[in-house]
Enzyme design. Structure first.
Site, mmCIF file in Angstrom:
data_model
loop_
_atom_site.group_PDB
_atom_site.id
_atom_site.type_symbol
_atom_site.label_atom_id
_atom_site.label_comp_id
_atom_site.label_asym_id
_atom_site.label_seq_id
_atom_site.Cartn_x
_atom_site.Cartn_y
_atom_site.Cartn_z
ATOM 1 N N ASP A 210 0.850 -1.190 0.000
ATOM 2 C CA ASP A 210 0.000 0.000 0.000
ATOM 3 C C ASP A 210 0.888 1.244 0.000
ATOM 4 O O ASP A 210 1.969 1.230 -0.589
ATOM 5 C CB ASP A 210 -0.950 -0.030 1.209
ATOM 6 C CG ASP A 210 -2.258 0.695 0.924
ATOM 7 O OD1 ASP A 210 -2.232 1.933 0.860
ATOM 8 O OD2 ASP A 210 -3.287 0.033 0.720
ATOM 9 N N HIS B 211 -2.935 5.837 4.294
ATOM 10 C CA HIS B 211 -3.862 4.757 3.959
ATOM 11 C C HIS B 211 -3.365 3.391 4.444
ATOM 12 O O HIS B 211 -4.120 2.595 5.007
ATOM 13 C CB HIS B 211 -4.081 4.759 2.446
ATOM 14 C CG HIS B 211 -5.160 3.844 1.980
ATOM 15 N ND1 HIS B 211 -4.906 2.581 1.491
ATOM 16 C CD2 HIS B 211 -6.499 4.010 1.905
ATOM 17 C CE1 HIS B 211 -6.049 2.017 1.139
ATOM 18 N NE2 HIS B 211 -7.024 2.853 1.377
ATOM 19 N N SER C 68 -11.428 -0.777 1.629
ATOM 20 C CA SER C 68 -10.021 -0.765 2.043
ATOM 21 C C SER C 68 -9.874 -1.335 3.442
ATOM 22 O O SER C 68 -8.867 -1.946 3.777
ATOM 23 C CB SER C 68 -9.478 0.664 2.072
ATOM 24 O OG SER C 68 -9.216 1.119 0.782
#
Ligand SMILES: *[C@@H]1O[C@H](CO)[C@@H](O)[C@H](O)[C@H]1NC(C)=O
Ligand SMILES: *[C@@H]1O[C@H](CO)[C@@H](O)[C@H](O)[C@H]1NC(C)=O
Ligand SMILES: *[C@@H]1O[C@H](CO)[C@@H](O)[C@H](O)[C@H]1NC(C)=O
Ligand SMILES: *[C@@H]1O[C@H](CO)[C@@H](O)[C@H](O)[C@H]1NC(C)=O
Length: 495
Positions: A208, A246, A421
């Site tokens: 990621d 994230h 996610s």
């Protein structure tokens, strides 16, 4: 003298002629268009010999090998040999000419990525007989608004997230956790921890935007740079960092401390594939998978395949309509391993046929989203896959308004994170618990058990996506239903 000049002119003319002829179809239209706008761009060179051609030979070779590190080593060594023999000319040429920046040889797909290539360079490479095609490097962005909804002013003092608790959760459990995610309780993970499965001894991987190492939630469970736990194809730095926040949010749900993660005793390793413009780059995704299959030091050297993680969680996806074609070749390699892959299905629901790639590939577990009330969350992309043949997503997890490590840098928490996610690492965490119980589980075994260990979810406005009505299981909104750690563990056979 005249004669010589004449000769040279002919040679040059011939060379140009050959280049144009042989580059026909080799240079992609998109790349040609890019060169109309810019002088240099990042390109990906694909060679004619495809890794998929030798995979069946390799799997014969590894059939009787029992050690997983050795199996992965043979796989990567054979692919490296193929890549070296295909790429020798071009790598030499690039070195001699000293052109292009950041040249990386990729064994996992037999490709070479070149940063800052000019049209001249591309044209001369296209003339090489071993080259199949040259494309612009593909990249994509997550839609931040669709992905993890955040409010900048939210700072949650742990613990105050009791909204999801009901009477079945004891005071003891509440005091055990100073910060906790209701989702972890919802899928009955604490009951599995009590049985002795909390991820101990399992290494999970996350590809990621990187990890914000300073965050309490993830700090203790980092396996360490010395243990080949971090790779950043962009900056090649030694210390994990998070470009967008994230990655940290997602990892929190897989291994996070304080009752936030599903497998709190698992160790993590991570790789960054996001650039400073927050785009997920094809070349770095591939480098990250190479790193995960055969981990290396942070400079990409001294590979040691026995350090490969057991589960890789991937909370990114292309937008519907973009095929994620670049993922097809690597998929063939990834299915040859005993690593388990989960991908977010996307936040483009509730329309039918709104899945992102590669979570919508048959080979991978594509994860959708449900709410605290076990309802289909309408943000969650719905199937079928673009061919209409596959039911997607495969499974869902609850991650609507969940608490997590803060989206931004720092050590804060948010309690309003929503998106596939976040549901994806929850399923990744459940798989970590499953392989702790039985490390021999194949990709097929894990899918079969996971999909047969779900609880049902409600779909508010049922309809028919593809040929499958929403009241059938599996269907194109929630797949097989909501993941459940307890049911899954009970269904995992003793090794
Ligand atoms: C509390 O949660 C458990 C487990 O999810 C569920 O079985 C039970 O029905 C819930 N009770 C209430 C009062 O919502
Ligand atoms: C590879 O890593 C393992 C630990 O996972 C270690 O035991 C082994 O010695 C390493 N091999 C080499 C060649 O460094
Ligand atoms: C799904 O949508 C894509 C465009 O986004 C289209 O090409 C494809 O044919 C559609 N598939 C189905 C099964 O409707
Ligand atoms: C699914 O799990 C149940 C037990 O929960 C078991 O009886 C059944 O055989 C399983 N089915 C498959 C296809 O694994």
């Amino acid at each position: 003298m005249d004669y010589v000049v004449f000769d040279l002119v002919i040679v040059i003319a011939l060379l140009q002629y050959t280049n144009i002829q042989s580059s026909n179809g080799v240079i992609s239209d998109q790349l040609k268009i890019a060169f109309e706008k810019e002088k240099i761009t990042d390109v990906m060179v694909t060679f004619k010999h495809r890794p998929s051609e030798i995979l069946s030979k390799i799997s014969l070779q590894t059939k009787s090998v029992t050690d997983r590190g050795e199996k992965l080593r043979i796989l990567s060594d054979e692919l490296e040999i193929l890549a070296k023999s295909s790429q020798i000319n071009i790598l030499k040429k690039l070195k001699e000419k000293n052109v292009g920046s950041r040249i990386r040889s990729l064994w996992i797909t037999n490709q070479v990525s070149i940063g800052g290539a000019s049209l001249d360079l591309v044209t001369s490479i296209a003339a090489l007989p071993e080259v199949l095609k040259i494309d612009k490097i593909y990249s994509f962005k997550l839609e931040p608004d669709q992905d993890i909804q955040k409010k900048d002013d939210v700072h949650v003092e742990p613990p105050n997230n009791k909204m999801a608790y009901n009477d079945t959760i004891s005071d003891k459990e509440i005091t055990q956790a100073s910060v906790y995610s209701w989702a972890v309780w919802k899928i009955q993970a604490p009951e599995v921890w009590e049985m002795g499965y909390d991820g101990q001894g399992v290494v999970v991987g996350i590809i990621d935007s990187g990890i914000s190492l300073t965050h309490d939630v993830v700090y203790d469970s980092f396996i360490g740079t010395d243990e080949y736990g971090w790779f950043d194809p962009n900056k090649m730095g030694e210390v994990p960092r998070d470009i967008t926040g994230h990655g940290t949010v997602c990892l929190g749900h897989m291994t996070g401390k304080y009752g936030m993660g599903v497998a709190p005793s698992a160790k993590w390793m991570a790789c960054n594939c996001v650039d400073d413009g927050w785009r997920y780059r094809e070349d770095w995704v591939l480098e990250c998978f190479q790193f995960m299959l055969c981990p290396t030091d942070h400079m990409g050297n001294n590979k040691n395949c026995s350090r490969a993680p057991r589960v890789i969680s991937n909370s990114y996806n292309t937008v519907p309509g973009e095929s994620g074609e670049f993922f097809r070749e690597i998929t063939k390699v990834l299915v040859e391993t005993d690593i388990h892959y989960v991908f977010s299905i996307g936040n483009f629901g509730s329309f039918c046929n709104s899945t992102g790639s590669p979570g919508n590939f048959e080979e991978f577990i594509g994860v959708g989203l449900t709410t605290i009330y076990d309802e289909y969350q309408t943000l969650s992309s719905a199937g079928p896959d673009p061919t209409g043949k596959l039911i997607k997503p495969d499974i869902c997890a609850p991650a609507d308004m969940v608490m997590s490590a803060h989206y931004e840098f720092g050590n804060d928490f948010i309690d309003i994170a929503t998106g596939t996610s976040l549901s994806t690492p929850i399923v990744g965490g459940v798989i970590a618990l499953m392989v702790q119980k039985n490390s021999k589980l194949s990709q097929k075994d894990v899918k079969k058990i996971l999909f047969n260990s779900t609880t049902l979810a409600v779909i508010d406005e049922p309809k028919i996506c593809g040929d499958t009505p929403d009241d059938q299981i599996p269907n194109n909104r929630i797949g097989w239903g909501v993941v459940n750690a307890l049911k899954a563990i009970l269904n995992v056979p003793e090794p």
